[in-house]
Design an enzyme around this catalytic site. Sequence first.
Site, PDB file in Angstrom:
ATOM      1  N   SER A  31     -42.186  -7.275 109.897  1.00  0.00           N
ATOM      2  CA  SER A  31     -41.162  -7.315 108.854  1.00  0.00           C
ATOM      3  C   SER A  31     -41.511  -8.457 107.912  1.00  0.00           C
ATOM      4  O   SER A  31     -41.444  -9.621 108.294  1.00  0.00           O
ATOM      5  CB  SER A  31     -39.784  -7.537 109.477  1.00  0.00           C
ATOM      6  N   LYS A  65     -36.243  -1.548 105.812  1.00  0.00           N
ATOM      7  CA  LYS A  65     -35.893  -2.473 106.902  1.00  0.00           C
ATOM      8  C   LYS A  65     -34.817  -3.457 106.426  1.00  0.00           C
ATOM      9  O   LYS A  65     -33.874  -3.758 107.172  1.00  0.00           O
ATOM     10  CB  LYS A  65     -37.146  -3.223 107.371  1.00  0.00           C
ATOM     11  N   LYS A 115     -31.456 -14.978 107.919  1.00  0.00           N
ATOM     12  CA  LYS A 115     -32.735 -14.885 107.192  1.00  0.00           C
ATOM     13  C   LYS A 115     -32.857 -13.487 106.572  1.00  0.00           C
ATOM     14  O   LYS A 115     -33.262 -13.339 105.419  1.00  0.00           O
ATOM     15  CB  LYS A 115     -33.871 -15.173 108.178  1.00  0.00           C
TER      16      LYS A 115
END
Lengths: 294, 294
Positions: free
Chosen positions: B98, B172, B240
Amino acid sequence: MSHPTLAFIGTGIMGAPMVRCLLREGFAVRAWNRSQAKATALAADGAQVAGSAHAAATGANLLICMLSDGPTCTEVLFGEHGAALALRPGALVIVMSSIPVDVATDHARRCAELGLGYLDAPVSGGERGAREGSLAIMVGGTPEAFEQGRVALAAMGRPVLVGPAGSGELAKLVNQLIVASTIATVAEGLLLAERGGADPAKVHEALMGGFVDSPIWRQHGQRMIDDQFTPGGPAKWQLKDTRTALAHAHSLGLSLPVGTLVDGLFSALVDAGDGDLDHAALIRQLRRHNRLPE
Amino acid sequence: MSHPTLAFIGTGIMGAPMVRCLLREGFAVRAWNRSQAKATALAADGAQVAGSAHAAATGANLLICMLSDGPTCTEVLFGEHGAALALRPGALVIVMSSIPVDVATDHARRCAELGLGYLDAPVSGGERGAREGSLAIMVGGTPEAFEQGRVALAAMGRPVLVGPAGSGELAKLVNQLIVASTIATVAEGLLLAERGGADPAKVHEALMGGFVDSPIWRQHGQRMIDDQFTPGGPAKWQLKDTRTALAHAHSLGLSLPVGTLVDGLFSALVDAGDGDLDHAALIRQLRRHNRLPE
């Protein structure tokens, strides 16, 4: 042991298939509806059709109420010639309409004064769930009252006692608030996918089976992708629900920031004239908020 | 037709079981990991263990990268003695970490300059999904590159091409943003149930199978009810993710009000010292917000 005699008040879109579930399980049902034709239609299924709510309730051990709103339930139950007054001592009243929490607790108090049990038991699952007897049934009341009503409720779906009187309605508000906020976040996600240059339909497919998968991801997400907002659940009703949920939270001194923001988005959606569209149309409000073509 | 020779860079918690899936499907895998023991452990499963990323990649047709973050992927692929430089012409690079969308589009550009194909293909489903070969795989790239990598990706899960390079990472971010906001709304719902006097565990049970049911309702909702916040996914990582998603939305000129509010809630949660707890601990922040005992 034979089932108790059961009065069923309000045989509309939801009530009629619920009566059929009870008849299938062997309950003797006396049905009443304000527009009498809707009750008469149930005679073929084995229901007795009563001439008034009071007549339906006379001598019954169990009364189920599936009317449109709180004031209507209160009037039919406790008004002049009210149905509650005609029940046997020790009988149980179950209100399955979605009504305000404080109306349900008021009903419970009045029933106790009359020597009657009370459950608030709103449902989720729609007309299909009512037909299949697979409704989610959120029940508030005492364990004794729940035990008294359990077999009848189980004929219509999956009853869970969630707390004292009023708690069933509270659980329904929780449900509606989470539905509203989940629709908003699904809309934001699909909008981000689209504006970022991905194919929202493919992102929708890719994320199925993962953490974000849910009936709302599948059904409301698909409506957003198809730009197809025939209700379903109209946005104006969703707004009524979030309003009621937040007013109740406020009365408890509870601030719910996400729900409050989402309520504002639905309010703007309805103000913009989209109140009769499905609540998935919230994505239209997010487009307007971003000055994008709807 | 035999499978291409495959280099796999990064055989940690996720990478190692992914390599085992590829070996089971008959791929010849040359594995490399910075801490070499993690690659060596795969020799028993049939992997060749390479002494460097460059050596693993030399002459391979396919390179899969499952490293911790964007800068690490970039360094290993394109730094001095970079792995991408050692591949055969026409080979395919798949980054399954990711990483930011713009890092992925930069990778795609650099690969094209080297005559290589590129896919960004981040995953969802965790260690269990990696072990079972059931990962949700969100893929960005050209249809040709997707076709070239499809069999290898299908050995590890369910790949869906969602758009051009960078779109996999975008999907994602969409996933993580919806996860964060859904956790917040589940927390608000359970808090409303609790403060209103219902039993949150019973409300949780009653609403299963309905519209709000989801893996987050079940798993994160249960953690909230149990007051049990061993991660799972730590709140600091969730923050995050929402930060990255919102920064990307901002770069597209897109305002996402619910996501922005939820990002602020996670930020306050981490500031309050709960960053290492599971992201379901957001309910603790809502309690603080309401001056309730945590």
